[in-house]
Scaffold this motif. Structure first.
Motif, mmCIF file in Angstrom:
data_model
loop_
_atom_site.group_PDB
_atom_site.id
_atom_site.type_symbol
_atom_site.label_atom_id
_atom_site.label_comp_id
_atom_site.label_asym_id
_atom_site.label_seq_id
_atom_site.Cartn_x
_atom_site.Cartn_y
_atom_site.Cartn_z
ATOM 1 N N LEU A 28 0.836 -1.204 0.000
ATOM 2 C CA LEU A 28 0.000 0.000 0.000
ATOM 3 C C LEU A 28 0.871 1.254 0.000
ATOM 4 C CD1 LEU A 28 0.472 0.757 3.126
ATOM 5 C CD2 LEU A 28 -1.682 -0.384 3.544
ATOM 6 N N MET A 29 0.216 2.398 -0.239
ATOM 7 C CA MET A 29 0.913 3.670 -0.364
ATOM 8 C C MET A 29 0.579 4.577 0.821
ATOM 9 S SD MET A 29 -0.400 4.324 -4.239
ATOM 10 C CE MET A 29 -2.074 4.351 -3.579
ATOM 11 N N HIS A 30 1.429 5.589 1.021
ATOM 12 C CA HIS A 30 1.076 6.628 1.984
ATOM 13 C C HIS A 30 1.412 8.040 1.490
ATOM 14 C CE1 HIS A 30 4.994 4.908 3.864
ATOM 15 N NE2 HIS A 30 5.348 5.971 3.172
ATOM 16 N N ASN A 31 1.659 8.195 0.168
ATOM 17 C CA ASN A 31 1.833 9.519 -0.452
ATOM 18 C C ASN A 31 1.086 9.537 -1.787
ATOM 19 O OD1 ASN A 31 3.581 10.309 1.585
ATOM 20 N ND2 ASN A 31 5.318 10.707 0.266
ATOM 21 N N TYR A 32 -0.138 10.037 -1.816
ATOM 22 C CA TYR A 32 -0.903 9.974 -3.061
ATOM 23 C C TYR A 32 -2.196 10.773 -2.933
ATOM 24 C CZ TYR A 32 -3.806 6.572 -0.532
ATOM 25 O OH TYR A 32 -4.627 5.962 0.384
ATOM 26 N N ALA A 33 -2.900 10.916 -4.057
ATOM 27 C CA ALA A 33 -4.252 11.470 -4.073
ATOM 28 C C ALA A 33 -5.039 10.719 -5.130
ATOM 29 C CB ALA A 33 -4.224 12.963 -4.382
ATOM 30 N N TRP A 34 -6.301 10.439 -4.855
ATOM 31 C CA TRP A 34 -7.149 9.754 -5.826
ATOM 32 C C TRP A 34 -8.613 9.905 -5.429
ATOM 33 C CZ3 TRP A 34 -5.687 3.858 -4.913
ATOM 34 C CH2 TRP A 34 -6.051 3.478 -3.638
ATOM 35 N N GLU A 35 -9.479 9.417 -6.288
ATOM 36 C CA GLU A 35 -10.906 9.523 -6.069
ATOM 37 C C GLU A 35 -11.404 8.334 -5.244
ATOM 38 O OE1 GLU A 35 -15.006 9.883 -8.761
ATOM 39 O OE2 GLU A 35 -13.038 10.211 -9.689
ATOM 40 N N GLU A 36 -12.219 8.634 -4.243
ATOM 41 C CA GLU A 36 -12.829 7.609 -3.397
ATOM 42 C C GLU A 36 -14.307 7.919 -3.207
ATOM 43 O OE1 GLU A 36 -8.887 6.966 -0.521
ATOM 44 O OE2 GLU A 36 -10.825 7.460 0.368
ATOM 45 N N GLU A 37 -15.080 6.869 -2.953
ATOM 46 C CA GLU A 37 -16.497 7.057 -2.647
ATOM 47 C C GLU A 37 -16.720 6.836 -1.154
ATOM 48 O OE1 GLU A 37 -20.464 4.637 -3.677
ATOM 49 O OE2 GLU A 37 -19.612 5.665 -5.434
ATOM 50 N N HIS A 38 -17.348 7.809 -0.516
ATOM 51 C CA HIS A 38 -17.704 7.712 0.897
ATOM 52 C C HIS A 38 -19.173 8.082 1.054
ATOM 53 C CE1 HIS A 38 -13.556 7.323 2.569
ATOM 54 N NE2 HIS A 38 -13.252 7.931 1.432
ATOM 55 N N GLU A 39 -19.934 7.175 1.657
ATOM 56 C CA GLU A 39 -21.366 7.389 1.874
ATOM 57 C C GLU A 39 -22.064 7.782 0.577
ATOM 58 O OE1 GLU A 39 -22.467 6.635 4.851
ATOM 59 O OE2 GLU A 39 -20.470 6.401 5.719
ATOM 60 N N GLY A 40 -21.656 7.139 -0.519
ATOM 61 C CA GLY A 40 -22.306 7.369 -1.797
ATOM 62 C C GLY A 40 -21.900 8.639 -2.511
ATOM 63 N N GLN A 41 -20.914 9.355 -1.973
ATOM 64 C CA GLN A 41 -20.471 10.613 -2.577
ATOM 65 C C GLN A 41 -19.013 10.492 -3.019
ATOM 66 O OE1 GLN A 41 -21.284 13.984 -0.104
ATOM 67 N NE2 GLN A 41 -20.311 15.462 -1.471
ATOM 68 N N SER A 42 -18.663 11.138 -4.143
ATOM 69 C CA SER A 42 -17.320 11.059 -4.689
ATOM 70 C C SER A 42 -16.436 12.172 -4.122
ATOM 71 C CB SER A 42 -17.362 11.159 -6.217
ATOM 72 O OG SER A 42 -16.055 11.141 -6.755
ATOM 73 N N PHE A 43 -15.292 11.765 -3.544
ATOM 74 C CA PHE A 43 -14.333 12.715 -2.984
ATOM 75 C C PHE A 43 -12.960 12.506 -3.616
ATOM 76 C CE2 PHE A 43 -17.495 12.145 0.372
ATOM 77 C CZ PHE A 43 -17.756 13.455 0.746
ATOM 78 N N PHE A 44 -12.178 13.581 -3.654
ATOM 79 C CA PHE A 44 -10.785 13.484 -4.070
ATOM 80 C C PHE A 44 -9.947 13.603 -2.806
ATOM 81 C CE2 PHE A 44 -6.877 14.656 -6.403
ATOM 82 C CZ PHE A 44 -6.911 13.655 -7.370
ATOM 83 N N VAL A 45 -9.325 12.476 -2.408
ATOM 84 C CA VAL A 45 -8.673 12.352 -1.103
ATOM 85 C C VAL A 45 -7.152 12.374 -1.269
ATOM 86 C CG1 VAL A 45 -8.436 10.942 0.971
ATOM 87 C CG2 VAL A 45 -10.628 10.998 -0.251
ATOM 88 N N HIS A 46 -6.505 13.257 -0.509
ATOM 89 C CA HIS A 46 -5.043 13.315 -0.457
ATOM 90 C C HIS A 46 -4.574 12.670 0.842
ATOM 91 C CE1 HIS A 46 -6.031 16.606 -3.187
ATOM 92 N NE2 HIS A 46 -4.756 16.799 -3.492
ATOM 93 N N ARG A 47 -3.521 11.884 0.757
ATOM 94 C CA ARG A 47 -2.859 11.364 1.955
ATOM 95 C C ARG A 47 -1.351 11.578 1.806
ATOM 96 N NH1 ARG A 47 -6.910 7.396 1.067
ATOM 97 N NH2 ARG A 47 -8.485 7.444 2.725
ATOM 98 N N LYS A 48 -0.789 12.363 2.691
ATOM 99 C CA LYS A 48 0.658 12.596 2.711
ATOM 100 C C LYS A 48 1.193 12.060 4.032
ATOM 101 C CE LYS A 48 4.261 16.124 2.319
ATOM 102 N NZ LYS A 48 4.556 17.558 2.075
ATOM 103 N N GLY A 49 1.895 10.943 3.968
ATOM 104 C CA GLY A 49 2.330 10.313 5.204
ATOM 105 C C GLY A 49 1.152 9.816 6.004
ATOM 106 N N ALA A 50 0.139 9.288 5.304
ATOM 107 C CA ALA A 50 -1.033 8.706 5.962
ATOM 108 C C ALA A 50 -1.430 7.445 5.198
ATOM 109 C CB ALA A 50 -2.191 9.700 5.998
ATOM 110 N N THR A 51 -1.889 6.442 5.933
ATOM 111 C CA THR A 51 -2.179 5.119 5.379
ATOM 112 C C THR A 51 -3.675 4.859 5.393
ATOM 113 O OG1 THR A 51 -0.075 4.301 6.249
ATOM 114 C CG2 THR A 51 -1.730 2.652 5.674
#
Length: 472
Positions: free
Chosen positions: A319-342
């Protein structure tokens, strides 16, 4: 109970959610909140949080999760980080730690790993027969079959299935932006470790009693020898960061965008430069997962040299801990960034890879040199933090400060040098990696306690180091 490990901090530009125990929270540098305030000035942001290992970075703290709606959202290279796709990989072996209790045998294994895994910063990898364009376009699916050795035994195959993602889709036209020298340097670095906090570590597994059932389903047992790998996208990701960062900085100046921190870069997702960055970032994610895979391939070959052809090394997870991508949460589309987060998904979450839908996937959290690492699994409470947890111990002092404040004797003692339990290191001189000593980092046990206490994840296993390979 959870309130002891969670706070909402109101800043002039908005709220940052902080997951940390009281002692860790009180120890935070005021600069992390200055950086949070700058980050919160990026328009349309819907959520921002810090994990307990948070510490100051360039433009954005390491330990940040930042979220936008996909529609009208933003992307920030600063909240991705320069080592795009940096992350963790763990392989399980069929060895017991008692088979590695001889210090001389551990040294032999480390030497064998160095034979297959170049550790010098400018060393050439051993994979000249791999086409880089296939790697950055197709990820693991761009590798020749011989580098996916378990592909011939489907029941044991884990290389393509036990990963966060084996291929990131992108607009391949973006790749035409890079000059030939970037392709050449990046090709040379395929399957190399890099320096700094990157490593290969041989560890022994201790299963958490309350998660023994999950560990068993994952193929883990007490005393098992495991291989943990930490590396990223090397020259390819660095080139993406440098090239796109320069273009975005010029665009921001021209359009009057920015905050008090000129190093904090961002752009609306619909902007042509943002689209270029996202596509090139995905190519770097492809490179990163392949790079860790090839490092594991090298360790596997070394293990066979030392222990014979019965030696096995199956993928637990990557798995990664430096990236951004699209995720679905509670049926809604978000663009999530994680920098030093898993990302740590709980059992039943639909984004889990197929082998881990029932249990939740392994979340891999390294410690520092000489301290334990952890394998965790997401908890339902993680939904409040977009299923983000820590990515490691987190530095408490700079490399230069560590070299001034920590003695070689202190470092040597933490590695138990000269005892039967010595954590064997490949470096001839500990002085060359003094800035990576445990004294440079927070207490990883406190970090893990905060994550568990906040209800974000559970510990499945504690992994104690036996031998470490660091880049030079």
């Amino acid at each position: 109970m959870i309130e002891q490990f969670y706070r909402q901090v109101q800043l002039p530009s908005g709220v940052v959610h902080v997951y940390a125990g009281e002692d860790l929270f009180k120890s935070l540098d005021y600069k992390v909140f200055e950086m949070a305030n700058n980050n919160l000035q990026i328009p349309n942001q819907v959520y921002m949080s810090y994990t307990p290992d948070v510490h100051v970075g360039v433009g954005t703290c390491i330990g940040t999760t930042a979220v936008w709606n996909t529609s009208g959202g933003y992307v920030s290279p600063s909240i991705v980080g320069s080592d795009i796709g940096c992350g963790m990989r763990v392989h399980l072996t069929n060895l017991h730690k008692d088979e590695l209790k001889d210090v001389k045998l551990r040294r032999k294994l480390v030497k064998a790993i160095e034979k297959y895994l170049p550790i010098e910063d400018h060393a050439r990898g051993h994979f000249s027969d791999i086409r880089l364009e296939h790697v950055v376009k197709k990820g693991l699916h761009g590798l020749p079959k011989k580098y996916i050795p378990d592909g011939y035994t489907p029941r044991k195959a884990t290389s393509l299935t036990h990963v966060e993602r084996s291929k990131f889709h992108l607009d391949e036209e973006a790749l035409d932006l890079f000059p030939e020298q970037v392709w050449h340097r990046s090709h040379r670095q395929l399957g190399t470790l890099g320096n700094g906090n990157h490593f290969v570590e041989i560890q022994s597994v201790e299963i958490a009693e309350e998660r023994r059932e999950i560990a068993g389903k994952w193929g883990m047992f007490d005393g098992q020898a495991a291989v943990m790998i930490h590396s990223g996208s090397r020259a390819w990701g660095g080139s993406v960061s440098q090239y796109c960062g320069s273009l975005l900085a010029k665009m921001m100046r021209a359009e009057g965008l920015g905050t008090a921190d000129p190093k904090l870069l961002f752009a609306p997702l619909e902007h042509p430069l943002a689209r270029k960055y996202v596509n090139l970032m995905y190519s770097a994610l492809n490179y990163a997962v392949v790079n860790r895979h090839l490092i594991a391939y090298a360790v596997r070959e070394a293990g066979k040299d030392v222990f014979g052809h019965k030696f096995e090394m199956t993928t637990l997870y990557d798995l990664m801990h430096n990236y951004a991508w699209e995720e679905e949460h509670e049926g809604q589309s978000f663009f999530v960034h994680r920098k030093g987060a898993t990302r740590a998904l709980p059992p039943g979450h639909p984004d889990n890879p197929e082998p881990y839908v029932e249990t939740g996937h392994p979340a891999l959290i390294p410690g520092s040199m000489g301290t334990a690492s952890y394998i965790m699994v997401g908890a339902p409470g993680g939904r409040d933090n977009f299923y983000s947890i820590c990515h490691g111990a987190g530095r408490i002092r700079s490399r230069s400060a560590t070299k001034k404040l920590v003695t070689l004797n202190e470092f040597s003692s933490s590695l138990k040098v000269g005892t039967d339990e010595e954590i064997v290191v490949n470096q001839k001189s500990l002085e060359s990696i003094l800035d990576e000593s445990p004294q440079a980092y927070k207490d990883v046990d406190q970090i893990i306690d905060s994550v568990v206490g906040a209800g974000l994840a559970h510990v499945v296993a504690k992994c104690k180091p036996m031998a470490t390979v660091k880049g030079a």
